[in-house]
Design an enzyme around this catalytic site. Structure first.
Site, PDB file in Angstrom:
ATOM      1  N   HIS A   1      12.975  42.188  11.942  1.00 26.96           N
ATOM      2  CA  HIS A   1      13.569  40.945  11.587  1.00 26.96           C
ATOM      3  C   HIS A   1      12.881  40.365  12.906  1.00 26.96           C
ATOM      4  O   HIS A   1      12.447  39.092  12.590  1.00 26.96           O
ATOM      5  CB  HIS A   1      15.387  40.801  11.309  1.00 26.96           C
ATOM      6  CG  HIS A   1      15.472  39.645  11.575  1.00 26.96           C
ATOM      7  ND1 HIS A   1      15.914  38.895  13.055  1.00 26.96           N
ATOM      8  CD2 HIS A   1      16.417  39.224  10.323  1.00 26.96           C
ATOM      9  CE1 HIS A   1      16.516  38.600  12.585  1.00 26.96           C
ATOM     10  NE2 HIS A   1      16.575  37.423  10.808  1.00 26.96           N
ATOM     11  N   ASN A   2      13.510  40.661  14.309  1.00 26.79           N
ATOM     12  CA  ASN A   2      13.184  39.851  15.193  1.00 26.79           C
ATOM     13  C   ASN A   2      12.572  39.902  15.699  1.00 26.79           C
ATOM     14  O   ASN A   2      11.895  39.500  16.711  1.00 26.79           O
ATOM     15  CB  ASN A   2      14.708  40.945  15.738  1.00 26.79           C
ATOM     16  CG  ASN A   2      15.617  40.924  16.031  1.00 26.79           C
ATOM     17  OD1 ASN A   2      16.336  40.795  14.845  1.00 26.79           O
ATOM     18  ND2 ASN A   2      16.679  41.140  17.160  1.00 26.79           N
TER      19      ASN A   2
ATOM     20  N   SER B   1      22.295  40.313  11.478  1.00 27.17           N
ATOM     21  CA  SER B   1      21.546  38.816  11.804  1.00 27.17           C
ATOM     22  C   SER B   1      22.479  37.765  11.958  1.00 27.17           C
ATOM     23  O   SER B   1      23.286  37.577  10.566  1.00 27.17           O
ATOM     24  CB  SER B   1      20.608  39.227  11.353  1.00 27.17           C
ATOM     25  OG  SER B   1      19.445  37.636  12.918  1.00 27.17           O
TER      26      SER B   1
ATOM     27  N   LYS C   1      15.478  45.829  11.321  1.00 27.38           N
ATOM     28  CA  LYS C   1      16.713  45.012  11.864  1.00 27.38           C
ATOM     29  C   LYS C   1      15.506  44.204  12.512  1.00 27.38           C
ATOM     30  O   LYS C   1      15.607  43.231  13.167  1.00 27.38           O
ATOM     31  CB  LYS C   1      18.166  45.431  12.408  1.00 27.38           C
ATOM     32  CG  LYS C   1      18.643  44.283  13.762  1.00 27.38           C
ATOM     33  CD  LYS C   1      19.009  42.237  12.967  1.00 27.38           C
ATOM     34  CE  LYS C   1      19.236  41.838  13.882  1.00 27.38           C
ATOM     35  NZ  LYS C   1      19.626  42.096  15.284  1.00 27.38           N
TER      36      LYS C   1
ATOM     37  N   GLU D   1      11.239  37.480  14.448  1.00 30.11           N
ATOM     38  CA  GLU D   1      11.720  35.960  14.457  1.00 30.11           C
ATOM     39  C   GLU D   1      10.854  35.545  15.676  1.00 30.11           C
ATOM     40  O   GLU D   1      10.504  34.314  15.803  1.00 30.11           O
ATOM     41  CB  GLU D   1      13.031  36.339  15.085  1.00 30.11           C
ATOM     42  CG  GLU D   1      13.861  35.469  15.495  1.00 30.11           C
ATOM     43  CD  GLU D   1      15.536  35.402  16.075  1.00 30.11           C
ATOM     44  OE1 GLU D   1      16.085  36.830  15.105  1.00 30.11           O
ATOM     45  OE2 GLU D   1      15.748  36.016  17.397  1.00 30.11           O
TER      46      GLU D   1
END
Ligand code: 2AM
Length: 477
Positions: free
Chosen positions: A185-186, A128, A182, A189
Site C-alpha cells: 500500500h505504501n 492506514s 500495508k 502511495e
C-alpha cells in the site's frame, strides 16, 4: 470491570485507535510506558467511552477478558520486541496480541513464529489512514491465524472505514500477510504521489499554470475517474497560501522529500522476490534525489532546452493530456503493486485474495479511490484473474484510449527538460510488456560472450554457448 480489548502505546495512533474502539462501545483498557499519556487520554477523552486506565503491563493484562486481546501500538522495531517480551510472560495460551504499528513483514513473521511457540496468537496488522483515520475509521489489514481474526475481527471491523456497509478490514492471511499488504500500500502511495507531483510540475512549467489554477484542475479531475483522496488533498495543498508571505504554500516548502522507509522496503522486497516495480523504484529514488542538495547544486548550471510555455489554447489541451498520462501511469503503478502482492502471496504461502485487498483500500487509507472498485472487479473471480491488471479488459481499454496523450506528455516533458520519471517509467513498462521482442536477447549474447553464461534459443530447446574466443561455433552447454 473486564475490558474487551487493551491498547498499550498511547502516542497519537494508539490513542486514537483506543478512542475509536471506546466510541464504538467497547471497553478499552489503556496503558503506556509513561503513565502521563494514559492519564492524559482518560482526562481529555474519558467521556467518549469506557476506558480502564492501567499503570503497569500486569494491570493491563489483568483488566482484560479472556481470551485476551492486546493491541500494541509502540514504535516499530526494537520497541515492539521489548514490549512483546514484557507482555508475553504475563499472557496465557490462546491470548491474542496484535501489532498495529508499521512493522516490516519479516519482523512480523519472526514474532508470530516466536509467540506461536509460546501458545500466543500474534496478529500483525497494517493500519492506514493516519491519525484521523485511526480515530474515525482506518483501513485495517490484519494478518495472523484464523483464530486471531475470530477474536479481533469483529472489533476491528467495527472501527474500520466502510463502503456500502462493507468494512475496510478483512483477514488477509497468516503471519506477515497484513504488514506485507500495508507495505505494498505504501509503495503504491509513493508511486501515486510521484505521479501527482509530476503532473503538477508539468502543468506549471509546460502549461504555465499557477498553483491556484492547478488546484482548480485537480478539483475537476477529482470529479472524474481520478476521484481519490490524494487528488483531493493535492487541490487543497496547492490552493493554500502561506500565512507568513502570502505566496503559494508549495513555493515556500523546501523541495527535499523525506521518507520513513516503507517505500524503500517495498522496492527491496520486490528486488528480493524478482518482481519489477520500476514505478515505485522511481518514486523512492525521486524523493532521494530531491534530498541531495549538494548533488543538485553541483549540476544546477548544466544546460537544458529553451523552455517555451505553451500558448493558453494549447495549455488546456495539454492539461487534458496530463490527466490521461496520470490515469494511465496510475494503472501501471497499481499493476506493479498487485504483481508484488501476488508474488509475496506465492512466496510466503498466504493465499492472498487480491480482490479483497482492493476492496479494503476503497476507503480509510491514503490511496483510497474510486479506481479501486475496478481493481476489485478485475480480481472478483480468482480463476479468471488477469496475469497483469494491464490485460484486464477495463484497464486495457483505458490504456488504449490514454495511449496517445500519454506518449505526447512524456515526449513533451523530455523535449522541454522537465523530469517525469514516473510517467516515462510507467510508459516504458507498458511498452516493454507489450513488446514482441526485447533487447534482453542481446544482453544474453553479451553475457555469454564475456562470461560463458549461456543462452536459450527461440527455435530449439536446450542451453547453448558460443565459442566467442575461438571458432565461434555453437555448442550445447
Ligand atoms: P512513551 O510514551 O513511554 O515514550 C510511540 O513512541 C509510543 O511507543 C509511545 O507510546 C512510547 O511510550 C512507546 N514506546 C517507545 N519505546 C518503547 C519501549 N521500549 N517500551 C514501551 N513503550 C515504548
Amino acid at each position: 470491570r473486564q475490558a474487551h480489548i487493551g491498547v498499550t502505546g498511547l502516542a497519537v495512533m494508539g490513542r486514537n485507535l483506543a478512542r475509536n474502539l471506546a466510541r464504538r462501545g467497547h471497553t478499552v483498557a489503556v496503558h503506556n510506558r509513561t503513565s502521563a499519556r494514559t492519564r492524559e487520554l482518560v482526562s481529555r477523552f474519558g467521556d467518549e467511552g469506557d476506558f480502564v486506565a492501567c499503570t503497569s503491563p500486569r494491570e493491563l493484562v489483568e483488566a482484560l477478558q479472556r481470551p485476551r486481546r492486546l493491541v500494541v501500538m509502540v514504535k516499530a522495531g526494537a520497541a515492539t520486541d521489548a514490549v512483546l517480551e514484557e507482555f508475553a510472560p504475563l499472557l496465557e495460551p490462546g491470548d491474542v496480541v496484535m501489532d498495529g504499528g508499521n512493522a516490516h513483514f519479516e519482523d512480523t513473521r519472526r514474532r508470530e513464529a516466536a509467540l506461536r511457540e509460546r501458545g500466543l496468537h500474534f496478529a500483525g496488522c497494517g493500519i492506514s489512514g493516519g491519525e484521523e483515520g485511526a480515530l474515525h475509521g482506518p483501513s485495517i489489514m490484519p494478518g495472523g491465524s484464523a483464530e486471531s481474526y475470530r477474536a479481533l475481527g469483529p472489533l476491528l471491523e467495527s472501527i474500520a472505514a466502510s463502503v456500502d456497509g462493507e468494512p475496510c478490514c478483512a483477514h488477509l492471511g497468516p503471519d506477515g500477510a497484513g504488514h506485507f499488504v500495508k507495505m505494498v500500500h505504501n509503495g503504491i502511495e509513493y508511486s501515486d504521489m510521484q505521479l501527482i507531483a509530476e503532473s503538477c510540475d508539468l502543468l506549471r512549467r509546460v502549461a504555465g499554470y499557477e498553483p491556484a489554477r492547478i488546484a482548480e484542475v485537480f478539483r475537476e479531475w477529482n470529479a472524474g475517474r481520478l476521484d481519490s483522496y490524494l487528488i483531493e488533498i493535492t487541490a487543497e495543498v496547492l490552493a493554500h497560501p502561506d500565512a507568513a508571505t502570502g505566496r503559494p504554500f508549495v513555493d515556500v516548502v523546501a523541495d527535499a522529500a523525506e521518507q520513513k522507509g516503507t517505500g524503500r522496503w517495498t522496492v527491496q522486497t520486490a528486488l528480493d522476490l524478482g518482481v519489477p516495480v520500476p514505478g515505485i523504484g522511481e518514486a523512492v529514488f525521486a524523493r532521494s534525489l530531491s534530498g541531495h542538495g549538494r548533488l543538485r547544486a553541483a549540476a544546477r548550471g548544466l544546460p537544458g532546452p529553451a523552455r517555451p510555455v505553451l500558448h493558453p489554447d494549447d495549455a488546456a489541451r495539454f492539461a487534458g493530456n496530463v490527466e490521461s498520462a496520470l490515469y494511465a501511469s496510475k494503472i501501471v503503478a497499481y499493476a506493479q503493486g498487485w504483481q508484488l502482492l501476488a508474488a509475496g502471496s506465492a512466496a510466503f504461502g498466504w493465499d492472498l485474495d487480491l480482490g479483497k485487498v482492493a476492496a479494503i483500500w476503497r476507503d480509510g487509507c491514503i490511496i483510497r479511490a474510486r479506481f479501486l472498485d475496478d481493481i476489485r472487479a478485475a480480481y472478483q473471480d480468482a480463476a479468471q484473474a488477469p496475469v497483469t491488471l494491464l490485460a484486464d479488459p477495463t484497464f486495457a481499454e483505458a490504456l488504449h484510449a490514454a495511449q496517445n496523450p500519454w506518449r505526447h506528455v512524456v515526449a513533451q516533458a523530455t523535449e522541454l527538460g522537465v523530469p517525469a520519471p514516473g510517467f516515462s517509467s510507467a510508459l516504458s513498462y507498458y511498452d516493454a510488456l507489450r513488446a514482441e521482442r526485447l533487447p534482453a536477447a542481446l544482453v544474453q549474447g553479451l553475457r555469454d560472450y564475456f562470461g560463458a553464461h549461456t543462452y536459450e534459443r527461440v527455435d530449439r530447446k536446450g542451453t547453448f554457448h558460443t565459442r566467442w574466443g575461438g571458432d565461434r561455433g555453437e555448442e550445447p552447454a
